[in-house]
Design a protein around this motif. Sequence first.
Motif, mmCIF file in Angstrom:
data_model
loop_
_atom_site.group_PDB
_atom_site.id
_atom_site.type_symbol
_atom_site.label_atom_id
_atom_site.label_comp_id
_atom_site.label_asym_id
_atom_site.label_seq_id
_atom_site.Cartn_x
_atom_site.Cartn_y
_atom_site.Cartn_z
ATOM 1 N N UNK A 114 3.636 14.454 12.713
ATOM 2 C CA UNK A 114 3.687 15.856 13.126
ATOM 3 C C UNK A 114 2.541 16.190 14.072
ATOM 4 N N UNK A 115 1.817 15.145 14.504
ATOM 5 C CA UNK A 115 0.799 15.265 15.549
ATOM 6 C C UNK A 115 -0.301 16.227 15.154
ATOM 7 N N UNK A 116 -0.885 15.982 13.977
ATOM 8 C CA UNK A 116 -2.035 16.759 13.546
ATOM 9 C C UNK A 116 -3.190 15.793 13.304
ATOM 10 N N UNK A 117 -3.864 15.338 14.351
ATOM 11 C CA UNK A 117 -4.898 14.316 14.198
ATOM 12 C C UNK A 117 -6.024 14.734 13.284
ATOM 13 N N UNK A 118 -6.337 16.041 13.210
ATOM 14 C CA UNK A 118 -7.396 16.475 12.318
ATOM 15 C C UNK A 118 -7.000 16.241 10.871
ATOM 16 N N UNK A 119 -5.689 16.424 10.559
ATOM 17 C CA UNK A 119 -5.212 16.201 9.199
ATOM 18 C C UNK A 119 -5.196 14.712 8.874
ATOM 19 N N UNK A 120 -4.881 13.874 9.852
ATOM 20 C CA UNK A 120 -4.896 12.425 9.633
ATOM 21 C C UNK A 120 -6.303 11.988 9.263
ATOM 22 N N UNK A 121 -7.286 12.450 10.016
ATOM 23 C CA UNK A 121 -8.664 12.047 9.740
ATOM 24 C C UNK A 121 -9.113 12.519 8.372
ATOM 25 N N UNK A 122 -8.705 13.734 7.986
ATOM 26 C CA UNK A 122 -9.098 14.256 6.689
ATOM 27 C C UNK A 122 -8.479 13.452 5.569
ATOM 28 N N UNK A 163 0.822 -1.209 0.000
ATOM 29 C CA UNK A 163 0.000 0.000 0.000
ATOM 30 C C UNK A 163 0.858 1.263 0.000
ATOM 31 N N UNK A 164 1.999 1.217 0.700
ATOM 32 C CA UNK A 164 2.861 2.388 0.881
ATOM 33 C C UNK A 164 3.456 2.857 -0.429
ATOM 34 N N UNK A 165 3.557 1.968 -1.407
ATOM 35 C CA UNK A 165 4.099 2.336 -2.714
ATOM 36 C C UNK A 165 2.990 2.656 -3.705
ATOM 37 N N UNK A 166 2.066 1.720 -3.910
ATOM 38 C CA UNK A 166 1.015 1.941 -4.897
ATOM 39 C C UNK A 166 0.108 3.110 -4.508
ATOM 40 N N UNK A 167 -0.160 3.253 -3.234
ATOM 41 C CA UNK A 167 -1.050 4.307 -2.745
ATOM 42 C C UNK A 167 -0.246 5.362 -1.974
ATOM 43 N N UNK A 168 0.926 5.665 -2.462
ATOM 44 C CA UNK A 168 1.820 6.585 -1.754
ATOM 45 C C UNK A 168 1.214 7.972 -1.592
ATOM 46 N N UNK A 169 0.372 8.395 -2.536
ATOM 47 C CA UNK A 169 -0.239 9.722 -2.447
ATOM 48 C C UNK A 169 -1.169 9.834 -1.247
ATOM 49 N N UNK A 170 -1.678 8.701 -0.776
ATOM 50 C CA UNK A 170 -2.505 8.671 0.429
ATOM 51 C C UNK A 170 -1.662 8.318 1.639
ATOM 52 N N UNK A 171 -0.844 7.268 1.516
ATOM 53 C CA UNK A 171 -0.118 6.724 2.664
ATOM 54 C C UNK A 171 0.939 7.679 3.202
ATOM 55 N N UNK A 172 1.717 8.288 2.311
ATOM 56 C CA UNK A 172 2.779 9.180 2.762
ATOM 57 C C UNK A 172 2.260 10.339 3.600
ATOM 58 N N UNK A 173 1.262 11.081 3.105
ATOM 59 C CA UNK A 173 0.715 12.175 3.911
ATOM 60 C C UNK A 173 0.095 11.705 5.227
ATOM 61 N N UNK A 174 -0.545 10.529 5.217
ATOM 62 C CA UNK A 174 -1.097 10.001 6.463
ATOM 63 C C UNK A 174 -0.004 9.831 7.514
ATOM 64 N N UNK A 175 1.110 9.258 7.090
ATOM 65 C CA UNK A 175 2.213 9.027 8.017
ATOM 66 C C UNK A 175 2.788 10.347 8.509
ATOM 67 N N UNK A 176 3.062 11.257 7.593
ATOM 68 C CA UNK A 176 3.664 12.525 7.990
ATOM 69 C C UNK A 176 2.727 13.354 8.866
ATOM 70 N N UNK A 177 1.444 13.348 8.551
ATOM 71 C CA UNK A 177 0.502 14.096 9.378
ATOM 72 C C UNK A 177 0.440 13.509 10.787
ATOM 73 N N UNK A 178 0.485 12.197 10.881
ATOM 74 C CA UNK A 178 0.480 11.563 12.202
ATOM 75 C C UNK A 178 1.754 11.911 12.966
#
Length: 271
Positions: A260-268, A243-258
């Motif tokens: 950097x401790x921005x739970x609202x961004x993770x949920x979005x 998933x981390x490669x094929x869906x990197x446009x979703x997975x990468x930001x999810x990881x970075x938002x988490x």
Amino acid sequence: MTVSSTAQGRDGVRIAYQCTGVGPPLVLLAGQANNHHWWDAVREDFCDVRTTVTIDYRGTGDSDRPARGYSTKTFAEDVVAVLDDLGIDRADVYGTSMGGRVAQWLAARHARRVRALVLGCTSPGGEHGIERDANVRRSLAQSDQAASRRAVEELMYTPAYLAAHPGPHSTLGDPTMPAHARRGHRRASDGHDGWPLLPAITAPTLVMHGTDDRLNPTANAPLLAGRIPFARMRLISGARHAYFEEFRAVAGPLVLDFLTDRPDAVAASAG
């Protein structure tokens, strides 16, 4: 610029590692029988804001290839040796597949060293882990190497992705590994039982998984998230094991938002 060096494990085994990027440290842990190239397709997604640290597990890449000493617990101690060699006191840790099993040991036994934890496409192992089904096991055990490799590709990526990206793929194992090291890695992953460890994890934890993962069934994700105190879970719709490669446009930001401790961004991002 990537800096490569080696650390020495507790038993004297040399562990190769690589650092690149800027910012707080992020340790990236690969899957079974893979070296740091597992992360080649996505590593740059983190390098603008994180100093990424990868390792070649013992038995892979430029690390030593001992006859014995393969377990997820030992791999975790090797990560500690790398952090010590780099002078890193605490780091964020992102482990995928077997790397997630290694990360469980690291976070439970070396809590002070792990600031935040991401566990991707992994499981607790042992009697509580959900095993892949018989059809998947048969597809991986084919004597025809080309057919077996194709089976792995299809478990890692969707048909549409494989049609657009025929490879070679850097997530299918280190081709330079000797047979004894491959066996060691398989036994290490199969022998992992993290269930007793999980309640001891104190780092903020994000559990990620693809909804269509049959190599490491998706049902393992809620098991981990329910066992680790205050863990969050995010499932990526339609994703298979990589998933981390094929869906990197979703997975990468999810990881970075988490991280950097921005739970609202993770949920979005998850929506």
